[in-house]
Design a protein around this motif. Structure first.
Motif, PDB file in Angstrom:
ATOM      1  N   TYR A  38       0.832  -1.214   0.000  1.00 12.58           N
ATOM      2  CA  TYR A  38       0.000   0.000   0.000  1.00 12.58           C
ATOM      3  C   TYR A  38       0.869   1.269   0.000  1.00 12.58           C
ATOM      4  O   TYR A  38       0.333   2.380  -0.094  1.00 12.58           O
ATOM      5  N   GLY A  39       2.193   1.105   0.170  1.00 10.89           N
ATOM      6  CA  GLY A  39       3.097   2.255   0.142  1.00 10.89           C
ATOM      7  C   GLY A  39       2.800   3.237   1.267  1.00 10.89           C
ATOM      8  O   GLY A  39       2.518   2.837   2.394  1.00 10.89           O
ATOM      9  N   VAL A  54       2.899   3.848  -4.097  1.00  9.56           N
ATOM     10  CA  VAL A  54       4.299   3.451  -3.934  1.00  9.56           C
ATOM     11  C   VAL A  54       5.195   4.270  -4.860  1.00  9.56           C
ATOM     12  O   VAL A  54       4.874   4.454  -6.032  1.00  9.56           O
ATOM     13  N   ASN A  55       6.305   4.750  -4.330  1.00 10.38           N
ATOM     14  CA  ASN A  55       7.331   5.409  -5.154  1.00 10.38           C
ATOM     15  C   ASN A  55       8.186   4.312  -5.800  1.00 10.38           C
ATOM     16  O   ASN A  55       8.924   3.620  -5.100  1.00 10.38           O
ATOM     17  N   PRO A  56       8.107   4.146  -7.129  1.00 10.76           N
ATOM     18  CA  PRO A  56       8.792   2.996  -7.750  1.00 10.76           C
ATOM     19  C   PRO A  56      10.307   3.114  -7.793  1.00 10.76           C
ATOM     20  O   PRO A  56      10.991   2.135  -8.081  1.00 10.76           O
ATOM     21  N   ILE A  57      10.856   4.313  -7.503  1.00  6.87           N
ATOM     22  CA  ILE A  57      12.323   4.458  -7.558  1.00  6.87           C
ATOM     23  C   ILE A  57      12.909   4.906  -6.222  1.00  6.87           C
ATOM     24  O   ILE A  57      14.066   5.290  -6.139  1.00  6.87           O
ATOM     25  N   GLY A  58      12.111   4.846  -5.164  1.00  4.64           N
ATOM     26  CA  GLY A  58      12.601   5.257  -3.845  1.00  4.64           C
ATOM     27  C   GLY A  58      13.374   4.134  -3.162  1.00  4.64           C
ATOM     28  O   GLY A  58      13.458   3.021  -3.676  1.00  4.64           O
ATOM     29  N   PRO A  59      13.918   4.417  -1.963  1.00  3.60           N
ATOM     30  CA  PRO A  59      14.741   3.422  -1.273  1.00  3.60           C
ATOM     31  C   PRO A  59      13.963   2.193  -0.804  1.00  3.60           C
ATOM     32  O   PRO A  59      14.540   1.131  -0.586  1.00  3.60           O
ATOM     33  N   ASP A  64       8.831  -2.924  -1.656  1.00  5.71           N
ATOM     34  CA  ASP A  64       7.417  -2.692  -2.000  1.00  5.71           C
ATOM     35  C   ASP A  64       7.083  -3.238  -3.377  1.00  5.71           C
ATOM     36  O   ASP A  64       6.122  -3.992  -3.554  1.00  5.71           O
ATOM     37  N   GLU A  65       7.871  -2.826  -4.362  1.00  4.04           N
ATOM     38  CA  GLU A  65       7.590  -3.251  -5.737  1.00  4.04           C
ATOM     39  C   GLU A  65       7.887  -4.736  -5.912  1.00  4.04           C
ATOM     40  O   GLU A  65       7.220  -5.430  -6.678  1.00  4.04           O
ATOM     41  N   GLU A 185      13.817  12.136   9.560  1.00  2.00           N
ATOM     42  CA  GLU A 185      12.843  11.122   9.149  1.00  2.00           C
ATOM     43  C   GLU A 185      13.395  10.258   8.016  1.00  2.00           C
ATOM     44  O   GLU A 185      14.249  10.695   7.250  1.00  2.00           O
ATOM     45  N   ALA A 186      12.911   9.030   7.950  1.00  2.00           N
ATOM     46  CA  ALA A 186      13.336   8.108   6.892  1.00  2.00           C
ATOM     47  C   ALA A 186      12.600   8.472   5.602  1.00  2.00           C
ATOM     48  O   ALA A 186      11.412   8.801   5.635  1.00  2.00           O
ATOM     49  N   GLN A 187      13.320   8.388   4.480  1.00  2.00           N
ATOM     50  CA  GLN A 187      12.714   8.772   3.199  1.00  2.00           C
ATOM     51  C   GLN A 187      11.558   7.834   2.834  1.00  2.00           C
ATOM     52  O   GLN A 187      11.666   6.615   2.968  1.00  2.00           O
TER      53      GLN A 187
END
Ligand code: UGA
Length: 252
Positions: A38-39, A54-59, A64-65, A185-187
């Protein structure tokens, strides 16, 4: 994530291998999926029909993906090859025997409180999570595997707390004098998370029964014993350092 490529390979190639095996031997496959599909959710609480954010290119994307495509593969094998799948979307879970140094919040806070170290809160601590005790999860997984529900099912405890409340609760249960330390905060950290478990209640007859404090006391007992054991063996585990960007540190 410590090793994004390994995380991706496990979730994708690993799931593909297991689906191939399940097809060959005619087995029913359980996918341990996650609330992370669910991101950082824009819908609260999260029900199974929410497609996520969901951010598909995040850390976090490798996880998640990776889990999202693992779900996709399950339903492709179900449709094309008739493989029986069960997909549990597991929300934050804790309990005795969890890894002491994997950097998750329950293990970090308990270790820090027991060792008199500051409890490291990432960001303001206003982000929320809902924690389920491990035996509740196991009962839910068994019920899911014994059911005829092939679509995804949330398994989690809907009792939601901010991370700051959670830090204070663990401090109190341990009886610790540790201070609370605020770090950057964590990205892409999900700001809210709480399962909608109507489907599990209705279709599996399942819901969590272990109260948070009771579960935490059991986890604290386990961690205390582990620390004693490891101290006798000259090894003191430390909580994993904050997985956050360098930044200003505040103390409360
Ligand atoms: O159960 C889930 O659905 C997912 O939950 C976790 O991801 P996360 O919710 O980010 O869990 P934690 O790493 O334990 O963090 C929870 C919250 O506490 C915060 N945190 C964590 C550790 C810490 O020392 N301090 C702190 O404030 C994090 O920033 C986050 O907001 C797990 O890492 C995933 O494997 C799992 O799939």
């Amino acid at each position: 994530m410590y090793n994004p490529i390994k995380t991706l390979k496990t979730n994708t190639i690993g799931t593909l291998n297991m689906l191939g095996l399940a097809k060959r031997v005619g087995a029913r496959l359980l996918l341990a999926s996650t609330s992370e599909v669910y991101g950082d959710p824009e819908v609260h609480p999260q029900s199974e029909d929410y497609w996520g954010h969901v951010n598909p290119i995040g850390p976090r994307a490798c996880y998640d993906e990776g889990k999202r495509v693992a779900e996709t593969m399950c339903y492709a094998y179900m449709k094309q090859e008739g493989v029986e799948v069960r997909v549990a979307r597991i929300f934050n879970t804790f309990g005795p025997r969890m890894h002491m140094n994997d950097g998750r919040v329950v293990s970090n806070f308990i270790l820090q409180a027991l060792q008199g170290e500051p409890l490291t809160v990432y960001g303001s601590g206003s982000q929320t999570r809902a924690f389920q005790y491990v035996s509740d999860l196991v009962n839910g997984l068994v019920a899911l595997m014994n059911s005829n529900v092939s679509s995804p099912v949330n398994l989690g405890n809907p009792e939601e707390h901010t991370i700051l409340e959670f830090a204070q609760l663990i401090k109190n249960l341990v009886g610790s004098g540790s201070e609370i330390q605020f770090l950057s905060e964590a990205q892409d950290d999900p700001q809210k998370r709480k399962p909608d478990i109507k489907k599990a209640k209705l279709m599996l007859g399942w819901e969590p029964v272990v109260p948070l404090e009771e579960g935490l006391n059991k986890a604290i007992h386990y961690f205390r014993k582990e620390l004693e054991y490891q101290a006798n063996n000259q090894y003191i585990p430390k909580p994993k350092p904050a997985r956050v960007k360098k930044g200003r540190t505040r103390h409360s």
